[in-house]
Design an enzyme around this catalytic site. Structure first.
Site, short mmCIF file in Angstrom:
data_model
loop_
_atom_site.label_atom_id
_atom_site.label_comp_id
_atom_site.label_asym_id
_atom_site.label_seq_id
_atom_site.Cartn_x
_atom_site.Cartn_y
_atom_site.Cartn_z
N HIS A 154 0.84 -1.20 0.00
CA HIS A 154 0.00 0.00 0.00
C HIS A 154 0.88 1.25 0.00
O HIS A 154 2.11 1.15 0.09
CB HIS A 154 -0.91 0.02 1.24
CG HIS A 154 -0.17 0.21 2.52
ND1 HIS A 154 0.32 -0.85 3.26
CD2 HIS A 154 0.22 1.33 3.19
CE1 HIS A 154 0.95 -0.38 4.32
NE2 HIS A 154 0.91 0.94 4.31
N HIS A 200 -6.16 -1.63 3.75
CA HIS A 200 -5.96 -0.52 2.82
C HIS A 200 -5.02 -0.91 1.69
O HIS A 200 -4.06 -1.64 1.87
CB HIS A 200 -5.50 0.77 3.51
CG HIS A 200 -4.17 0.69 4.22
ND1 HIS A 200 -3.62 -0.46 4.70
CD2 HIS A 200 -3.28 1.66 4.54
CE1 HIS A 200 -2.46 -0.20 5.28
NE2 HIS A 200 -2.23 1.08 5.19
N HIS A 215 4.63 7.48 2.38
CA HIS A 215 5.40 6.23 2.44
C HIS A 215 4.84 5.18 1.50
O HIS A 215 3.69 5.26 1.08
CB HIS A 215 5.44 5.66 3.87
CG HIS A 215 4.14 5.13 4.37
ND1 HIS A 215 3.24 5.91 5.07
CD2 HIS A 215 3.57 3.91 4.28
CE1 HIS A 215 2.20 5.17 5.41
NE2 HIS A 215 2.35 3.97 4.93
N HIS A 247 -0.59 0.08 14.67
CA HIS A 247 -1.64 1.02 14.35
C HIS A 247 -2.95 0.52 14.96
O HIS A 247 -3.23 -0.68 14.92
CB HIS A 247 -1.88 1.11 12.84
CG HIS A 247 -0.68 1.52 12.04
ND1 HIS A 247 -0.01 2.69 12.26
CD2 HIS A 247 -0.06 0.94 10.99
CE1 HIS A 247 0.97 2.80 11.38
NE2 HIS A 247 0.97 1.75 10.60
N TYR A 256 8.59 2.34 10.47
CA TYR A 256 8.84 3.30 9.39
C TYR A 256 10.28 3.77 9.43
O TYR A 256 10.82 4.05 10.51
CB TYR A 256 7.97 4.55 9.55
CG TYR A 256 6.49 4.34 9.37
CD1 TYR A 256 5.88 4.58 8.14
CD2 TYR A 256 5.70 3.93 10.44
CE1 TYR A 256 4.51 4.41 7.99
CE2 TYR A 256 4.34 3.76 10.28
CZ TYR A 256 3.75 4.00 9.06
OH TYR A 256 2.40 3.84 8.90
N GLU A 266 7.54 1.80 4.86
CA GLU A 266 6.96 1.08 5.99
C GLU A 266 7.04 -0.40 5.68
O GLU A 266 6.73 -0.82 4.57
CB GLU A 266 5.49 1.48 6.18
CG GLU A 266 4.82 0.71 7.33
CD GLU A 266 3.32 0.94 7.42
OE1 GLU A 266 2.69 1.37 6.41
OE2 GLU A 266 2.76 0.68 8.49
#
Ligand SMILES: [Fe+2]
Length: 308
Positions: A154, A200, A215, A247, A256, A266
């Site tokens: 992503h 995502h 990122h 998260h 990261y 990431e």
């Protein structure tokens, strides 16, 4: 809201400042394989668990950042329908001929969305020469290296008018929006969007400057792989941004850091399974710290401010 109409982001072209040093990172630390080089000196790479020809192209440039991302869609009919829908949405579409600047890729349609990013769509791409096994397969053909990235996963894009870009992803790309974050006045501050069961495929943060990338995320198998990545960041003197952490948004396990050209990377594991019929999770801007970094509950300034 159909699942898999837009299958995944399958290709990203990144600008890098020092090709040799940065390529060494992508190959030997992140663990991608070099697939080929183009006549103009770009380098095409893929992760060991990906089937398609390549997923990352590095281009030497004066500034780091994103040239474009390309989404694989489920067939030629969807591709043509999405081209027409993109034009009807109000964006001018250009066509990139097969097997030209991206070896192994079929025809691509490209356009610029509200946030200033170039998106492309394609449906045909060659199977890679070095893909995961298909007949009574082992877990890998060749032992993965370094951080053992399994796939391009992503990316987070910064730009203006993310509400329109979110609407485009839903109305034209057939994606859905598992989570959003709103400001106190109810306007969109951030949005997490997917076309499949991943939490995502991409995310947007509202930002005055167009076309920025925060990122690129690569997928790792589990929490211990994120710990291994942290060790490799330290051993190789890469600049850490934040993590290892979790998260609350997406529930991913994450770290990261910056690659040698200054693009933030990431590496990420876990995350919930997203379904298009699940209700949307909504975050208040005041709670975003906890949403992004669940353990500390606080966002560090570099995370919000540094983009390429
Ligand atoms: Fe991410």
């Amino acid at each position: 809201m159909a699942i898999n109409k837009t299958i995944r982001p399958g290709l990203i072209q990144l600008r890098v400042l020092d090709l040799d040093k940065t390529l060494d990172f992508y190959k030997n630390i992140l663990g991608l394989d070099e697939v080929c080089r183009t006549s103009d000196g770009r380098v095409c790479l893929k992760a060991y668990d990906e089937f398609d020809h390549h997923s990352v192209t590095l281009k030497l440039a004066d500034t780091a950042g994103l040239d474009y991302v390309a989404f694989k869609v489920d067939g030629p009919e969807t591709l043509e329908n999405m081209k027409a829908a993109t034009e009807a949405f109000g964006y001018a579409v250009d066509e990139v001929a097969p097997n030209t600047d991206q070896p192994g890729f079929g025809k691509r349609y490209g356009f610029t969305i509200a946030t200033g990013h170039r998106f492309e769509l394609y449906c045909d791409v060659d199977l890679s020469a070095k893909h995961p096994g298909l007949k009574n397969p082992d877990i890998w053909e060749e032992e993965p290296r370094g951080m053992r990235a399994t796939r391009l996963d992503h990316f987070l894009l910064y730009g203006p008018n993310i509400a329109e870009s979110e609407r485009f992803c839903q109305e034209v790309l057939g994606m859905f929006v598992p989570e959003v974050c709103n400001t106190e006045d109810g306007s969109r501050m951030a949005t997490w969007i997917t076309g499949n069961n991943k939490p995502h495929d991409l995310a947007f943060v509202e930002y005055p400057q167009a076309g920025k990338i925060h990122h690129v995320g690569f997928y790792l198998n589990d929490w211990s792989a994120v710990g291994n990545a942290a060790d490799l960041i330290a051993i190789n003197r890469l600049k850490l941004d934040i993590g290892p952490t979790r998260h609350a948004i997406t529930r991913g396990l994450s770290i990261y850091f910056w690659e040698p050209s200054g693009n933030r990377i990431e590496v990420y594991a876990g995350g919930y399974t997203a379904y298009p019929d699940n209700p949307q999770r909504v975050w208040d801007a005041s709670e975003l710290g906890r949403g992004l970094f669940y353990y500390s509950g606080e966002v560090i300034p570099s995370f919000l401010e540094i983009v390429t």
